[in-house]
Scaffold this motif. Sequence first.
Motif, PDB file in Angstrom:
ATOM      1  N   ILE A  20      90.081 -87.529 -64.129  1.00 29.10           N
ATOM      2  CA  ILE A  20      89.613 -86.377 -64.910  1.00 29.10           C
ATOM      3  C   ILE A  20      89.074 -86.819 -66.267  1.00 29.10           C
ATOM      4  CG2 ILE A  20      90.383 -84.275 -66.097  1.00 29.10           C
ATOM      5  CD1 ILE A  20      92.391 -83.993 -63.682  1.00 29.10           C
ATOM      6  N   TYR A  36      91.856 -75.781 -71.359  1.00 26.29           N
ATOM      7  CA  TYR A  36      92.160 -75.967 -69.931  1.00 26.29           C
ATOM      8  C   TYR A  36      93.239 -77.040 -69.749  1.00 26.29           C
ATOM      9  CZ  TYR A  36      91.696 -76.389 -64.923  1.00 26.29           C
ATOM     10  OH  TYR A  36      91.973 -76.381 -63.581  1.00 26.29           O
ATOM     11  N   SER A  61      88.748 -68.714 -72.311  1.00 29.41           N
ATOM     12  CA  SER A  61      89.560 -69.780 -71.716  1.00 29.41           C
ATOM     13  C   SER A  61      91.040 -69.428 -71.750  1.00 29.41           C
ATOM     14  CB  SER A  61      89.335 -71.099 -72.461  1.00 29.41           C
ATOM     15  OG  SER A  61      87.966 -71.380 -72.520  1.00 29.41           O
ATOM     16  N   ILE A 118      78.382 -71.345 -70.555  1.00 28.15           N
ATOM     17  CA  ILE A 118      79.219 -72.544 -70.774  1.00 28.15           C
ATOM     18  C   ILE A 118      80.699 -72.335 -70.411  1.00 28.15           C
ATOM     19  CG2 ILE A 118      80.139 -74.153 -72.512  1.00 28.15           C
ATOM     20  CD1 ILE A 118      77.407 -74.210 -73.784  1.00 28.15           C
ATOM     21  N   PRO A 119      81.383 -71.317 -70.960  1.00 29.63           N
ATOM     22  CA  PRO A 119      82.824 -71.217 -70.632  1.00 29.63           C
ATOM     23  C   PRO A 119      83.111 -71.055 -69.136  1.00 29.63           C
ATOM     24  CG  PRO A 119      82.330 -69.942 -72.587  1.00 29.63           C
ATOM     25  CD  PRO A 119      81.018 -70.336 -72.001  1.00 29.63           C
ATOM     26  N   THR A 163      82.069 -74.352 -67.250  1.00 27.49           N
ATOM     27  CA  THR A 163      82.965 -75.463 -67.595  1.00 27.49           C
ATOM     28  C   THR A 163      84.325 -75.249 -66.943  1.00 27.49           C
ATOM     29  OG1 THR A 163      81.854 -75.563 -69.727  1.00 27.49           O
ATOM     30  CG2 THR A 163      83.886 -76.809 -69.539  1.00 27.49           C
ATOM     31  N   TRP A 164      84.802 -74.008 -67.006  1.00 33.59           N
ATOM     32  CA  TRP A 164      86.124 -73.707 -66.445  1.00 33.59           C
ATOM     33  C   TRP A 164      86.169 -73.995 -64.953  1.00 33.59           C
ATOM     34  CZ3 TRP A 164      90.339 -72.594 -69.285  1.00 33.59           C
ATOM     35  CH2 TRP A 164      91.488 -72.244 -68.574  1.00 33.59           C
ATOM     36  N   TYR A 219      84.201 -75.962 -63.297  1.00 30.30           N
ATOM     37  CA  TYR A 219      84.065 -77.401 -63.067  1.00 30.30           C
ATOM     38  C   TYR A 219      85.394 -78.115 -63.307  1.00 30.30           C
ATOM     39  CZ  TYR A 219      82.579 -82.190 -63.434  1.00 30.30           C
ATOM     40  OH  TYR A 219      82.468 -83.539 -63.249  1.00 30.30           O
ATOM     41  N   LEU A 220      86.083 -77.721 -64.389  1.00 37.41           N
ATOM     42  CA  LEU A 220      87.369 -78.344 -64.695  1.00 37.41           C
ATOM     43  C   LEU A 220      88.392 -78.053 -63.607  1.00 37.41           C
ATOM     44  CD1 LEU A 220      87.522 -77.645 -68.536  1.00 37.41           C
ATOM     45  CD2 LEU A 220      87.611 -79.899 -67.468  1.00 37.41           C
ATOM     46  N   ALA A 221      88.363 -76.810 -63.101  1.00 37.23           N
ATOM     47  CA  ALA A 221      89.309 -76.444 -62.035  1.00 37.23           C
ATOM     48  C   ALA A 221      89.052 -77.309 -60.803  1.00 37.23           C
ATOM     49  CB  ALA A 221      89.156 -74.966 -61.712  1.00 37.23           C
ATOM     50  N   LEU A 246      87.645 -80.233 -60.785  1.00 37.69           N
ATOM     51  CA  LEU A 246      87.982 -81.612 -61.130  1.00 37.69           C
ATOM     52  C   LEU A 246      89.480 -81.864 -61.044  1.00 37.69           C
ATOM     53  CD1 LEU A 246      86.297 -84.014 -62.194  1.00 37.69           C
ATOM     54  CD2 LEU A 246      86.905 -83.311 -64.497  1.00 37.69           C
ATOM     55  N   HIS A 247      90.263 -80.857 -61.400  1.00 38.59           N
ATOM     56  CA  HIS A 247      91.716 -81.021 -61.405  1.00 38.59           C
ATOM     57  C   HIS A 247      92.332 -80.923 -60.009  1.00 38.59           C
ATOM     58  CE1 HIS A 247      91.548 -80.881 -65.739  1.00 38.59           C
ATOM     59  NE2 HIS A 247      92.836 -81.133 -65.797  1.00 38.59           N
ATOM     60  N   ARG A 248      91.540 -80.421 -59.040  1.00 43.11           N
ATOM     61  CA  ARG A 248      92.086 -80.367 -57.685  1.00 43.11           C
ATOM     62  C   ARG A 248      92.263 -81.783 -57.165  1.00 43.11           C
ATOM     63  NH1 ARG A 248      87.836 -76.656 -55.757  1.00 43.11           N
ATOM     64  NH2 ARG A 248      88.277 -74.930 -57.126  1.00 43.11           N
TER      65      ARG A 248
END
Lengths: 464, 99
Positions: free
Chosen positions: A227, A284, B28, B80-81, B84-85, B87-89, B91-93
């Motif tokens: 990450i 996040y 967020s 953006i929010p 990005t959110w 994408y981050l979710a 990525l964290h999977r």
Amino acid sequence: MYRSQKLAVRYFVAAVALFGVMIIAGLLSALYYLHPSLLFDVFNFNMAKIFHIDTLVIWLLMGFMGAVYWFLPQELGREVEGIWLAEILFYVFCAAVAVVSVVFIFVQYGGSNEFSLWFINQGRKYVEAPRWAAVGIVVVVLTFVYNVVATCIKARRMTGILWVLVLDLIPLTLLYLDAFPALTNMSTDLYWWWWLVHMWVEGTWEVLIGCIMAWALMDVMGTSRRIVETWLYIEVMLVLGTGILGLGHHYFWIGTPQYWLSIGGFFSALEPLPLLGMVVHAIYDAGAHHMKTNNRPAFYWILAEAFGNFIGAGMFGFMMTLPQINLFSHGTQWTVSHGHFAFWGAYGCGVIAILYIAKQKISGVNFLDGRAWKWGFGLLNFGLIGMVGGLLIAGIAQAFYERAIGGSTLMAFMAGQENPWFVSGMYARMGFGLIFAAGYVVLVYDLLSAGKHAPKSAVKTQAP
Amino acid sequence: MTPYALIYTAVLLGLFVLAGGSYGGFYSVGKLWTNAAFIRTGIACYLVAILLALAICLFTPLAALWKIFIVLSCLIYAAIPPVTWRYLAKLHRTPEESK
């Protein structure tokens, strides 16, 4: 602990000491605005300002180098190659800083000749150190680069963070060579000088702190490497994409071609966009780990970095970066306000977070918390926000009365300096500066004492 | 640009970014805590950003190209929010979760 980490601690101690000198010089510089004849012909404003800015550069640089020396052996699982040389050069670096400081205090300036350039003051803003010391800095940085690259080669292993770091160290080193003046045309000289100042601060340093924060996130929040590395690539691409050509927003009043003003305005106006992404990312990440951390001070300083960077660099920068505004605000206290907030948000908070990470490891405690750090955090951030608020008011008054109404004449400058808004802003800056200084004292106290009475066993992770 | 226009243009530009940032922050936090009130506050901040962009376009002496830039920035801020959110979710999977 690795020898490299012991060296990192020495760098951190030196960085904190220089942070203190920076604050004292800043308070002194603020006093000159309230009492212009203070220490007249003994220690003039320009010398206090040189101290304030040069120590800012050096304490952050030492903080970055310390952070890399701290994390590098952890990253590669081995001692840093050539560490003995780095240890020697640390003392050389400190001795050089001390000698240059003595010269700046007692000699201050010399004639327009080669001797002054080599032994007293190079005469270039932010990189005033005499040339012998500038050569010394190059040697120290080259050794630092050698340490990083040689360790990677010996370890036969490269991570994503290390690739970004190694690639960043090339421009970081090369750009500093621009500190050596060789040009006699003022416009040409300033044109290239900004390459050093801007590309360091809004280019290579951004990438360097990105790498350091990636390690910090893995350490403090346990974020996975996949990450932080993916996010690091995205951030580096966006920050460099908007930051490099943002260079043009400095090219006012120095005789550079006009097209630079629009280019600089456009690209620097894009800068808040990646910073907004960083804010979302910070929230996040904090949430993904349920705000759980074993090092609360570091955790909060990392969060402060994301928010401070957005407001200081993004909001305060955007307010004045479009050419129509920049034309008037350039070089006023308005710029100073933005500079203070942006440096604090982008770098200061990040380095303090690393200090707490190191502190936890040195103390051997599994959970770092307490009351003092909260006071330090609160006082430093409250003082900083007050200072930049005061400077913003003073700067807007300056742009309005001195530049827009007065037309930037000498008389307008004097009228601007005596304007009640300007003077009030300067008093506010002084007052909040003292609060900031009090925060520094608490920070130092906490760094010395934190974790002393905490249990050193039983792994414990708590939500704030 | 008049002296007064200089001040209110700069203030509007600063507030525009602050409103965009507040939108990102509240959105967020709202997503994090699955709290609709925060998300609504974020959207309200974005509406303020739209109003500020409109004020910049109507009342400031900025050149037309800069006004277009502000409008485009305002549109990008909207995306953006959530982007990005998401994408981050993703990525964290973990790789297992992704499968």
